[in-house]
Write a protein that holds these residues in place. Structure first.
Motif, PDB file in Angstrom:
ATOM      1  N   PRO A 114      -0.576 -42.550  29.067  1.00 41.46           N
ATOM      2  CA  PRO A 114      -1.567 -42.246  28.405  1.00 41.46           C
ATOM      3  C   PRO A 114      -2.381 -43.572  28.104  1.00 41.46           C
ATOM      4  CG  PRO A 114       0.042 -40.937  27.701  1.00 41.46           C
ATOM      5  CD  PRO A 114       0.659 -41.737  28.349  1.00 41.46           C
ATOM      6  N   LEU A 115      -1.642 -44.435  27.517  1.00 45.02           N
ATOM      7  CA  LEU A 115      -2.329 -45.865  27.046  1.00 45.02           C
ATOM      8  C   LEU A 115      -3.035 -46.515  28.147  1.00 45.02           C
ATOM      9  CD1 LEU A 115       0.361 -47.126  24.637  1.00 45.02           C
ATOM     10  CD2 LEU A 115      -1.790 -46.430  24.134  1.00 45.02           C
ATOM     11  N   TRP A 116      -2.031 -46.509  29.400  1.00 47.48           N
ATOM     12  CA  TRP A 116      -2.623 -47.055  30.488  1.00 47.48           C
ATOM     13  C   TRP A 116      -3.999 -46.210  31.045  1.00 47.48           C
ATOM     14  CZ3 TRP A 116      -2.520 -51.697  32.684  1.00 47.48           C
ATOM     15  CH2 TRP A 116      -2.994 -51.765  33.895  1.00 47.48           C
ATOM     16  N   VAL A 117      -4.066 -44.955  31.022  1.00 49.53           N
ATOM     17  CA  VAL A 117      -5.170 -44.151  31.424  1.00 49.53           C
ATOM     18  C   VAL A 117      -6.275 -44.553  30.560  1.00 49.53           C
ATOM     19  CG1 VAL A 117      -6.091 -42.122  31.629  1.00 49.53           C
ATOM     20  CG2 VAL A 117      -3.944 -42.640  32.812  1.00 49.53           C
ATOM     21  N   LEU A 118      -6.008 -44.649  29.232  1.00 47.84           N
ATOM     22  CA  LEU A 118      -7.202 -44.950  28.077  1.00 47.84           C
ATOM     23  C   LEU A 118      -7.713 -46.441  28.560  1.00 47.84           C
ATOM     24  CD1 LEU A 118      -8.692 -43.945  26.159  1.00 47.84           C
ATOM     25  CD2 LEU A 118      -6.995 -45.057  24.467  1.00 47.84           C
ATOM     26  N   LEU A 119      -7.047 -47.370  29.264  1.00 48.78           N
ATOM     27  CA  LEU A 119      -7.372 -48.680  29.240  1.00 48.78           C
ATOM     28  C   LEU A 119      -8.185 -48.765  30.436  1.00 48.78           C
ATOM     29  CD1 LEU A 119      -4.301 -50.982  28.445  1.00 48.78           C
ATOM     30  CD2 LEU A 119      -6.635 -50.912  27.133  1.00 48.78           C
ATOM     31  N   LEU A 120      -7.829 -47.924  31.430  1.00 48.82           N
ATOM     32  CA  LEU A 120      -8.457 -47.645  32.757  1.00 48.82           C
ATOM     33  C   LEU A 120     -10.024 -47.153  32.479  1.00 48.82           C
ATOM     34  CD1 LEU A 120      -6.148 -46.410  35.266  1.00 48.82           C
ATOM     35  CD2 LEU A 120      -7.106 -48.590  35.216  1.00 48.82           C
ATOM     36  N   LEU A 121     -10.169 -46.216  31.627  1.00 52.73           N
ATOM     37  CA  LEU A 121     -11.253 -45.426  31.213  1.00 52.73           C
ATOM     38  C   LEU A 121     -12.277 -46.253  30.429  1.00 52.73           C
ATOM     39  CD1 LEU A 121      -9.877 -41.681  30.386  1.00 52.73           C
ATOM     40  CD2 LEU A 121     -11.041 -42.626  32.360  1.00 52.73           C
ATOM     41  N   CYS A 122     -11.657 -47.287  29.917  1.00 58.95           N
ATOM     42  CA  CYS A 122     -12.547 -48.063  28.933  1.00 58.95           C
ATOM     43  C   CYS A 122     -12.864 -49.402  29.655  1.00 58.95           C
ATOM     44  CB  CYS A 122     -11.783 -48.597  27.641  1.00 58.95           C
ATOM     45  SG  CYS A 122     -11.337 -47.139  26.561  1.00 58.95           S
ATOM     46  N   ARG A 123     -12.495 -49.727  30.945  1.00 62.08           N
ATOM     47  CA  ARG A 123     -12.846 -50.918  31.552  1.00 62.08           C
ATOM     48  C   ARG A 123     -14.259 -50.667  32.221  1.00 62.08           C
ATOM     49  NH1 ARG A 123      -9.294 -51.739  36.609  1.00 62.08           N
ATOM     50  NH2 ARG A 123     -10.890 -53.146  36.974  1.00 62.08           N
ATOM     51  N   ARG A 124     -14.907 -51.910  32.186  1.00 61.32           N
ATOM     52  CA  ARG A 124     -16.062 -52.038  32.779  1.00 61.32           C
ATOM     53  C   ARG A 124     -16.211 -51.419  34.126  1.00 61.32           C
ATOM     54  NH1 ARG A 124     -20.357 -57.034  33.252  1.00 61.32           N
ATOM     55  NH2 ARG A 124     -22.398 -55.468  33.172  1.00 61.32           N
ATOM     56  N   GLY A 125     -17.351 -50.709  34.427  1.00 57.79           N
ATOM     57  CA  GLY A 125     -17.381 -50.270  36.033  1.00 57.79           C
ATOM     58  C   GLY A 125     -17.594 -51.248  37.039  1.00 57.79           C
ATOM     59  N   GLY A 126     -17.498 -51.015  38.041  1.00 58.67           N
ATOM     60  CA  GLY A 126     -17.862 -51.718  39.347  1.00 58.67           C
ATOM     61  C   GLY A 126     -19.180 -52.127  39.476  1.00 58.67           C
ATOM     62  N   GLU A 127     -19.688 -53.303  39.776  1.00 57.10           N
ATOM     63  CA  GLU A 127     -21.090 -53.483  40.139  1.00 57.10           C
ATOM     64  C   GLU A 127     -21.312 -52.945  41.394  1.00 57.10           C
ATOM     65  OE1 GLU A 127     -23.242 -55.715  38.639  1.00 57.10           O
ATOM     66  OE2 GLU A 127     -21.777 -55.807  36.503  1.00 57.10           O
ATOM     67  N   GLY A 128     -22.782 -52.175  41.603  1.00 57.36           N
ATOM     68  CA  GLY A 128     -23.042 -51.914  42.925  1.00 57.36           C
ATOM     69  C   GLY A 128     -22.471 -50.679  43.447  1.00 57.36           C
ATOM     70  N   LYS A 129     -22.812 -50.390  44.483  1.00 59.31           N
ATOM     71  CA  LYS A 129     -22.312 -49.107  45.131  1.00 59.31           C
ATOM     72  C   LYS A 129     -20.984 -49.121  45.529  1.00 59.31           C
ATOM     73  CE  LYS A 129     -23.848 -45.799  48.602  1.00 59.31           C
ATOM     74  NZ  LYS A 129     -24.834 -45.492  49.675  1.00 59.31           N
ATOM     75  N   ASN A 130     -19.902 -48.067  45.309  1.00 63.44           N
ATOM     76  CA  ASN A 130     -18.701 -47.982  45.970  1.00 63.44           C
ATOM     77  C   ASN A 130     -18.671 -46.798  46.836  1.00 63.44           C
ATOM     78  OD1 ASN A 130     -18.227 -46.063  44.239  1.00 63.44           O
ATOM     79  ND2 ASN A 130     -16.943 -47.250  42.943  1.00 63.44           N
ATOM     80  N   ARG A 131     -17.782 -46.428  47.166  1.00 63.88           N
ATOM     81  CA  ARG A 131     -17.264 -45.313  47.929  1.00 63.88           C
ATOM     82  C   ARG A 131     -17.486 -43.829  47.182  1.00 63.88           C
ATOM     83  NH1 ARG A 131     -10.537 -44.962  48.902  1.00 63.88           N
ATOM     84  NH2 ARG A 131     -10.077 -45.247  46.344  1.00 63.88           N
ATOM     85  N   TYR A 132     -17.726 -44.074  46.109  1.00 59.67           N
ATOM     86  CA  TYR A 132     -17.802 -42.898  45.077  1.00 59.67           C
ATOM     87  C   TYR A 132     -19.245 -42.669  44.782  1.00 59.67           C
ATOM     88  CZ  TYR A 132     -12.746 -42.927  44.928  1.00 59.67           C
ATOM     89  OH  TYR A 132     -11.280 -42.875  45.156  1.00 59.67           O
ATOM     90  N   GLY A 133     -19.962 -43.600  45.416  1.00 58.95           N
ATOM     91  CA  GLY A 133     -21.514 -43.449  45.147  1.00 58.95           C
ATOM     92  C   GLY A 133     -22.095 -44.587  44.401  1.00 58.95           C
TER      93      GLY A 133
END
Length: 120
Positions: free
Chosen positions: A85-104
């Protein structure tokens, strides 16, 4: 119906602010209706809203993971005690990728901001 689809569909990307806002709103709505259902129908009524919250939280978190380029199955890390859960929380709080990726497209991109169509 489009509003409900935003909360329960695992497609697309959302930024951190939208993720937090949707999780809190979903939690408050499910809590209120779950308490009401518990008074009227008992535990099975409350369980319906607990299940709705779980599904919605997983869908919203999957959309958030898409923003950093990770897939939804990354949420399986939640099954690892303490560190998962700590690792997932860190992932969720990371800054998003710049520009378009495979998800939109990037939910924070402003490429069409203040453009005027003078051809009309």
């Amino acid at each position: 119906m489009e509003l409900l689809a935003k909360y329960f569909r695992c497609q697309g990307r959302i930024n951190r602010r939208t993720w937090l806002t949707r999780i809190v709103a979903l939690g408050l709505v499910c809590l209120a209706f779950g308490m009401l259902a518990n008074e009227m129908l008992g535990d099975p009524g409350a369980a319906v809203f607990a299940l709705a919250f779980t599904w919605g939280a997983l869908a919203i978190s999957t959309q958030r993971l898409h923003d950093i380029g990770r897939s939804g199955p990354s949420l399986l890390l939640l099954l690892i005690p303490v560190l998962g859960p700590l690792w997932v929380l860190l992932l969720l709080c990371r800054r998003g990728g710049e520009g378009k990726n495979r998800y939109g497209d990037d939910p924070l991109s402003r490429h069409d901001y203040l453009q005027v169509n003078i051809a009309k």
